[in-house]
Design an enzyme around this catalytic site. Structure first.
Site, PDB file in Angstrom:
ATOM      1  N   HIS A  68       0.827  -1.220   0.000  1.00 43.51           N
ATOM      2  CA  HIS A  68       0.000   0.000   0.000  1.00 43.51           C
ATOM      3  C   HIS A  68       0.854   1.259   0.000  1.00 43.51           C
ATOM      4  O   HIS A  68       1.863   1.354   0.692  1.00 43.51           O
ATOM      5  CB  HIS A  68      -1.004  -0.001   1.162  1.00 43.51           C
ATOM      6  CG  HIS A  68      -0.424   0.076   2.546  1.00 43.51           C
ATOM      7  ND1 HIS A  68      -0.198   1.273   3.182  1.00 43.51           N
ATOM      8  CD2 HIS A  68      -0.075  -0.891   3.420  1.00 43.51           C
ATOM      9  CE1 HIS A  68       0.275   1.041   4.395  1.00 43.51           C
ATOM     10  NE2 HIS A  68       0.370  -0.266   4.566  1.00 43.51           N
ATOM     11  N   ASP A 185       6.096   1.865   6.622  1.00 50.63           N
ATOM     12  CA  ASP A 185       4.808   1.187   6.498  1.00 50.63           C
ATOM     13  C   ASP A 185       3.966   2.004   5.527  1.00 50.63           C
ATOM     14  O   ASP A 185       3.383   3.013   5.924  1.00 50.63           O
ATOM     15  CB  ASP A 185       4.160   1.095   7.882  1.00 50.63           C
ATOM     16  CG  ASP A 185       2.729   0.600   7.860  1.00 50.63           C
ATOM     17  OD1 ASP A 185       2.325  -0.025   6.867  1.00 50.63           O
ATOM     18  OD2 ASP A 185       1.994   0.866   8.837  1.00 50.63           O
ATOM     19  N   GLU A 219      -5.291   1.276   2.586  1.00 46.54           N
ATOM     20  CA  GLU A 219      -5.002   0.216   3.557  1.00 46.54           C
ATOM     21  C   GLU A 219      -5.045   0.727   4.986  1.00 46.54           C
ATOM     22  O   GLU A 219      -5.496   0.022   5.892  1.00 46.54           O
ATOM     23  CB  GLU A 219      -3.633  -0.408   3.256  1.00 46.54           C
ATOM     24  CG  GLU A 219      -3.356  -1.706   4.000  1.00 46.54           C
ATOM     25  CD  GLU A 219      -2.831  -1.516   5.414  1.00 46.54           C
ATOM     26  OE1 GLU A 219      -2.827  -2.493   6.184  1.00 46.54           O
ATOM     27  OE2 GLU A 219      -2.391  -0.383   5.759  1.00 46.54           O
ATOM     28  N   GLU A 220      -4.566   1.940   5.215  1.00 45.93           N
ATOM     29  CA  GLU A 220      -4.476   2.461   6.580  1.00 45.93           C
ATOM     30  C   GLU A 220      -5.840   2.667   7.234  1.00 45.93           C
ATOM     31  O   GLU A 220      -5.915   2.831   8.456  1.00 45.93           O
ATOM     32  CB  GLU A 220      -3.685   3.771   6.605  1.00 45.93           C
ATOM     33  CG  GLU A 220      -2.198   3.623   6.294  1.00 45.93           C
ATOM     34  CD  GLU A 220      -1.415   2.873   7.370  1.00 45.93           C
ATOM     35  OE1 GLU A 220      -2.018   2.474   8.385  1.00 45.93           O
ATOM     36  OE2 GLU A 220      -0.207   2.684   7.181  1.00 45.93           O
TER      37      GLU A 220
END
Length: 342
Positions: A68, A185, A219-220
């Protein structure tokens, strides 16, 4: 072979592009340009995910690889009477780490202003609770780098509720091989997937099956890869590995996640990845992440009829000031190579 300098250079470029969840077009455009320059065709889904299809030896099977591009961030909740900005979170940033960070405020008109995220009691010489006040989102504000004293001053700049606030990733790569930055991330994994695409195009790697690379954008907030192409029967999410408490993963390992908050990942596929890591003498760890979700779990929740698994480089201080090592990137890359060739 893992191309360390190329991968880290690409990662630094990607980290420099603001892409809080919901504001990912610039990062996706950058990825599209770089991937198409390698000679691939790309597709963009209505929600903004970027897809790349790669032919393999067995064209009857299609496996998915996801990473992502969206990151944590903030949004303007409201404009305070003193000209500062109240905030709401995009995803789950570790808000105490944001006090004092520089940021950009992106307006709907395209104008970008700089500012600083601060506690609303920011001076030790003025406020008795300056050192002890909670640094949650309700006690943080943005101080804009413009001559503003009132709400109206801010509105006259074109700033309004719902504008995106992106904070500085603070990228540093040390001589000892550590990569320090916010948003590893999941931009570290995205860089690995692009390196994989490059080596497939260079014919140094030949996939055993067809592959669909998915670069997701939400995604987060839990629905990045909630919809995937129906021909995908197996999805490997490539995200970060967590470090701390009773976890085995370090900043030098590839993490293989057996279970996260969505439940266990496919037993046979996870076992296969463990066996590949052992066979290739990789530094790896198997862990359980109870406060974690991935693109693979989003796909499963979205109704995808797939086998799913999760791997990624070990990343310390997740959702704060993150750090990994090039060894973790290399171990993850080599596990990806072993996976797609089997």
């Amino acid at each position: 072979m893992f191309e360390k300098e190329t991968t880290v250079s690409f990662l630094k470029e990607l980290l420099s592009i603001n892409s809080p969840t919901g504001y990912t077009k610039n990062a996706i455009d950058f990825l599209r340009e770089r991937i198409e320059a390698l000679g691939y065709e790309t597709k963009t889904t209505p929600k903004g995910n970027l897809l790349v299809e790669v032919a393999g030896k067995d064209t009857s099977v299609t496996r998915g690889l996801s990473g992502h591009v969206d990151t944590l961030g903030l949004m303007v909740r409201s404009i305070n009477s003193d000209g500062t900005l109240a905030l709401t979170k995009l995803g789950g940033p570790l808000t105490p780490t944001l006090d004092g960070e520089y940021c950009d405020i992106m307006t709907r008109s395209g104008k970008v202003y700089s500012g600083t995220i601060l506690s609303n009691t920011p001076s030790i010489h003025v406020f008795p609770d300056a050192a002890t006040k909670a640094r949650d989102v309700d006690n943080l504000v943005v101080k804009i780098d413009e001559r503003v004293k009132t709400k109206e001053d801010v509105q006259n700049l074109g700033i309004q509720n719902g504008d995106i606030v992106a904070y500085d990733p603070k990228v540093v790569v040390t001589e000892s091989g550590f990569v320090k930055s916010r948003f590893l991330d999941d931009k570290a994994s995205v860089a690995l997937l692009v390196s994989l695409l490059k080596q497939i195009k260079d014919k140094t790697i030949t996939p055993a099956t067809n592959l669909t690379f998915i670069f997701s954008t939400y995604e987060e907030v839990g629905h990045g890869a909630s919809f995937i192409p129906e021909n995908i029967t197996e999805l490997l999410a490539v995200d970060m590995g967590c470090i701390g408490l009773d976890l085995a993963c370090s900043e030098y390992d590839v993490s293989i996640c057996a279970k996260d908050s969505s439940g266990p990942y496919d037993y046979e596929l996870t076992t296969h990845l463990i066996n590949l890591a052992q066979k290739n003498e990789l530094s790896y760890a198997v862990d359980i992440y109870p406060m974690y979700g991935s693109d693979a779990s989003a796909a499963l929740r979205g109704g995808a009829n797939i086998r799913a698994a999760l791997i990624g480089p070990g990343v310390a201080s997740s959702h704060g000031m993150e750090r990994t090592h090039v060894d973790a990137l290399e171990n993850t890359f080599n596990l990806l190579v072993a996976y797609i060739q089997n």
